[in-house]
Design a protein around this motif. Structure first.
Motif, PDB file in Angstrom:
ATOM      1  N   PRO A  22       0.825  -1.211   0.000  1.00 25.41           N
ATOM      2  CA  PRO A  22       0.000   0.000   0.000  1.00 25.41           C
ATOM      3  C   PRO A  22       0.863   1.266   0.000  1.00 25.41           C
ATOM      4  O   PRO A  22       1.939   1.301   0.593  1.00 25.41           O
ATOM      5  N   GLN A  23       0.370   2.289  -0.700  1.00 23.62           N
ATOM      6  CA  GLN A  23       1.011   3.600  -0.682  1.00 23.62           C
ATOM      7  C   GLN A  23      -0.076   4.652  -0.813  1.00 23.62           C
ATOM      8  O   GLN A  23      -1.012   4.489  -1.596  1.00 23.62           O
ATOM      9  N   GLN A  24       0.046   5.716  -0.044  1.00 22.20           N
ATOM     10  CA  GLN A  24      -0.956   6.773  -0.075  1.00 22.20           C
ATOM     11  C   GLN A  24      -0.983   7.403  -1.463  1.00 22.20           C
ATOM     12  O   GLN A  24       0.068   7.720  -2.035  1.00 22.20           O
ATOM     13  N   ALA A  25      -2.183   7.569  -2.023  1.00 19.88           N
ATOM     14  CA  ALA A  25      -2.350   8.055  -3.388  1.00 19.88           C
ATOM     15  C   ALA A  25      -1.649   9.389  -3.617  1.00 19.88           C
ATOM     16  O   ALA A  25      -1.044   9.607  -4.661  1.00 19.88           O
ATOM     17  N   GLY A  26      -1.707  10.280  -2.649  1.00 21.16           N
ATOM     18  CA  GLY A  26      -1.097  11.598  -2.799  1.00 21.16           C
ATOM     19  C   GLY A  26       0.418  11.570  -2.863  1.00 21.16           C
ATOM     20  O   GLY A  26       1.040  12.556  -3.250  1.00 21.16           O
ATOM     21  N   THR A  27       1.044  10.452  -2.503  1.00 18.58           N
ATOM     22  CA  THR A  27       2.508  10.364  -2.514  1.00 18.58           C
ATOM     23  C   THR A  27       3.051   9.645  -3.750  1.00 18.58           C
ATOM     24  O   THR A  27       4.260   9.581  -3.934  1.00 18.58           O
ATOM     25  N   ILE A  28       2.182   9.101  -4.581  1.00 20.22           N
ATOM     26  CA  ILE A  28       2.627   8.411  -5.793  1.00 20.22           C
ATOM     27  C   ILE A  28       3.003   9.463  -6.831  1.00 20.22           C
ATOM     28  O   ILE A  28       2.227  10.357  -7.127  1.00 20.22           O
ATOM     29  N   ARG A  29       4.201   9.359  -7.354  1.00 17.60           N
ATOM     30  CA  ARG A  29       4.720  10.362  -8.282  1.00 17.60           C
ATOM     31  C   ARG A  29       4.912   9.779  -9.676  1.00 17.60           C
ATOM     32  O   ARG A  29       4.854   8.573  -9.883  1.00 17.60           O
ATOM     33  N   SER A  62      -6.743  17.299  -7.433  1.00 18.91           N
ATOM     34  CA  SER A  62      -7.662  18.434  -7.396  1.00 18.91           C
ATOM     35  C   SER A  62      -8.498  18.361  -6.133  1.00 18.91           C
ATOM     36  O   SER A  62      -8.784  17.289  -5.617  1.00 18.91           O
ATOM     37  N   LYS A  63      -8.878  19.530  -5.637  1.00 17.44           N
ATOM     38  CA  LYS A  63      -9.748  19.593  -4.465  1.00 17.44           C
ATOM     39  C   LYS A  63     -11.191  19.609  -4.950  1.00 17.44           C
ATOM     40  O   LYS A  63     -11.511  20.246  -5.935  1.00 17.44           O
ATOM     41  N   THR A  64     -12.063  18.913  -4.238  1.00 18.64           N
ATOM     42  CA  THR A  64     -13.443  18.780  -4.707  1.00 18.64           C
ATOM     43  C   THR A  64     -14.397  19.796  -4.105  1.00 18.64           C
ATOM     44  O   THR A  64     -15.483  19.962  -4.584  1.00 18.64           O
ATOM     45  N   GLY A  65     -14.024  20.454  -3.020  1.00 17.05           N
ATOM     46  CA  GLY A  65     -14.929  21.435  -2.431  1.00 17.05           C
ATOM     47  C   GLY A  65     -14.562  21.706  -0.987  1.00 17.05           C
ATOM     48  O   GLY A  65     -13.568  21.210  -0.461  1.00 17.05           O
ATOM     49  N   LYS A  66     -15.405  22.507  -0.321  1.00 13.79           N
ATOM     50  CA  LYS A  66     -15.116  22.950   1.036  1.00 13.79           C
ATOM     51  C   LYS A  66     -14.902  21.785   2.001  1.00 13.79           C
ATOM     52  O   LYS A  66     -13.988  21.806   2.810  1.00 13.79           O
ATOM     53  N   HIS A  67     -15.733  20.754   1.930  1.00 13.23           N
ATOM     54  CA  HIS A  67     -15.610  19.624   2.847  1.00 13.23           C
ATOM     55  C   HIS A  67     -15.192  18.339   2.147  1.00 13.23           C
ATOM     56  O   HIS A  67     -15.191  17.275   2.751  1.00 13.23           O
ATOM     57  N   GLY A  68     -14.836  18.439   0.882  1.00 15.94           N
ATOM     58  CA  GLY A  68     -14.453  17.244   0.126  1.00 15.94           C
ATOM     59  C   GLY A  68     -12.980  16.923   0.300  1.00 15.94           C
ATOM     60  O   GLY A  68     -12.226  17.653   0.926  1.00 15.94           O
ATOM     61  N   HIS A  69     -12.583  15.783  -0.236  1.00 18.74           N
ATOM     62  CA  HIS A  69     -11.192  15.350  -0.196  1.00 18.74           C
ATOM     63  C   HIS A  69     -10.526  15.683  -1.520  1.00 18.74           C
ATOM     64  O   HIS A  69     -11.176  15.671  -2.559  1.00 18.74           O
ATOM     65  N   HIS A  73      -6.071  11.850  -9.922  1.00 23.34           N
ATOM     66  CA  HIS A  73      -6.518  11.231 -11.164  1.00 23.34           C
ATOM     67  C   HIS A  73      -5.296  10.604 -11.825  1.00 23.34           C
ATOM     68  O   HIS A  73      -4.376  11.300 -12.237  1.00 23.34           O
ATOM     69  N   PHE A  74      -5.268   9.278 -11.891  1.00 23.51           N
ATOM     70  CA  PHE A  74      -4.141   8.556 -12.477  1.00 23.51           C
ATOM     71  C   PHE A  74      -4.506   8.074 -13.875  1.00 23.51           C
ATOM     72  O   PHE A  74      -5.566   7.489 -14.074  1.00 23.51           O
ATOM     73  N   VAL A  75      -3.643   8.326 -14.833  1.00 27.99           N
ATOM     74  CA  VAL A  75      -3.744   7.750 -16.169  1.00 27.99           C
ATOM     75  C   VAL A  75      -2.459   6.946 -16.324  1.00 27.99           C
ATOM     76  O   VAL A  75      -1.362   7.495 -16.228  1.00 27.99           O
ATOM     77  N   ALA A  76      -2.585   5.638 -16.537  1.00 30.61           N
ATOM     78  CA  ALA A  76      -1.416   4.771 -16.547  1.00 30.61           C
ATOM     79  C   ALA A  76      -1.504   3.755 -17.672  1.00 30.61           C
ATOM     80  O   ALA A  76      -2.559   3.551 -18.256  1.00 30.61           O
ATOM     81  N   ILE A  77      -0.373   3.133 -17.942  1.00 32.92           N
ATOM     82  CA  ILE A  77      -0.272   2.128 -18.993  1.00 32.92           C
ATOM     83  C   ILE A  77       0.083   0.793 -18.355  1.00 32.92           C
ATOM     84  O   ILE A  77       1.036   0.700 -17.578  1.00 32.92           O
ATOM     85  N   SER A  91      -6.809  11.482  -2.320  1.00 31.22           N
ATOM     86  CA  SER A  91      -5.357  11.535  -2.102  1.00 31.22           C
ATOM     87  C   SER A  91      -4.935  10.984  -0.748  1.00 31.22           C
ATOM     88  O   SER A  91      -3.792  10.575  -0.574  1.00 31.22           O
ATOM     89  N   SER A  92      -5.860  10.928   0.198  1.00 33.98           N
ATOM     90  CA  SER A  92      -5.512  10.406   1.525  1.00 33.98           C
ATOM     91  C   SER A  92      -5.699   8.895   1.627  1.00 33.98           C
ATOM     92  O   SER A  92      -5.315   8.293   2.624  1.00 33.98           O
ATOM     93  N   HIS A  93      -6.265   8.269   0.607  1.00 34.11           N
ATOM     94  CA  HIS A  93      -6.486   6.823   0.616  1.00 34.11           C
ATOM     95  C   HIS A  93      -5.262   6.085   0.078  1.00 34.11           C
ATOM     96  O   HIS A  93      -4.476   6.630  -0.679  1.00 34.11           O
TER      97      HIS A  93
END
Length: 174
Positions: A22-29, A62-69, A73-77, A91-93
């Motif tokens: 597992p790796q946090q989505a926001g840390t995948i580069r 991207s941020k989804t709103g005031k209370h959103g996460h 968005h990953f596009v991969a091959i 991004s926190s998952h």
């Protein structure tokens, strides 16, 4: 249960070894690996390397709103079949990241049915791999072998799959 009953269990697990971590989505580069739709993928960030390196092409947050996460968005091959896959993850998952290994083997033989015989580091043979489907790589392997060259193939493995992904010519056979 009687003593004469036998139980057979089939397992394709690698002695408890995980195929992903597992790796946090926001840390995948960019240039990292990710599992999308249960397929090992890689991304690079530009379309020029899309067919050559089979890497993840794009990631955006991207941020989804005031209370959103925030979302990634990953596009991969897919690293084995070259198909483009997409996923959107908060991004926190955590995302699954495949353990990807590359191993070099010396090419010993090519069978008529498209399988290769490879020499392992321990001196044994590996006979369960097919020739690659990539036409350019396939041609290089067949031509080099026909010319009697010593060839080293690189085998990429991830999530229980293996495929020849590169070739090195180390000169003529002695």
């Amino acid at each position: 249960m009687s003593d004469s009953e036998e139980h057979h269990f089939e397992s394709k697990a690698d002695a408890g070894a995980s195929k992903t971590y597992p790796q946090q989505a926001g840390t995948i580069r960019k240039n990292g690996h990710i599992v999308i739709k249960n397929r090992p993928c890689k991304w690079s960030g530009n379309h020029a390397s899309l067919l050559v390196d089979t890497k993840v092409v794009e990631v955006s947050t991207s941020k989804t709103g005031k209370h959103g996460h925030a979302k990634c968005h990953f596009v991969a091959i897919d690293i084995f079949n070259g198909k483009k896959l997409e996923d959107i993850v908060p991004s926190s998952h955590n995302c699954d990241v495949p353990h990807v290994n590359r191993t070099d083997y010396q090419l010993i033989d090519i069978s008529e049915d498209g399988f290769v015989s490879l020499l392992t580091e321990s001196g044994g043979t590996k006979d369960d791999l097919r020739l690659p489907s990539d036409e350019a790589l396939l041609t290089q392997i067949k031509d080099g072998f026909a010319e009697g060259k010593d060839l080293i193939v690189t085998v990429m493995s991830a999530m229980g799959e293996e495929q020849i992904c590169a070739l090195k010519d180390i000169g003529p056979k002695n």
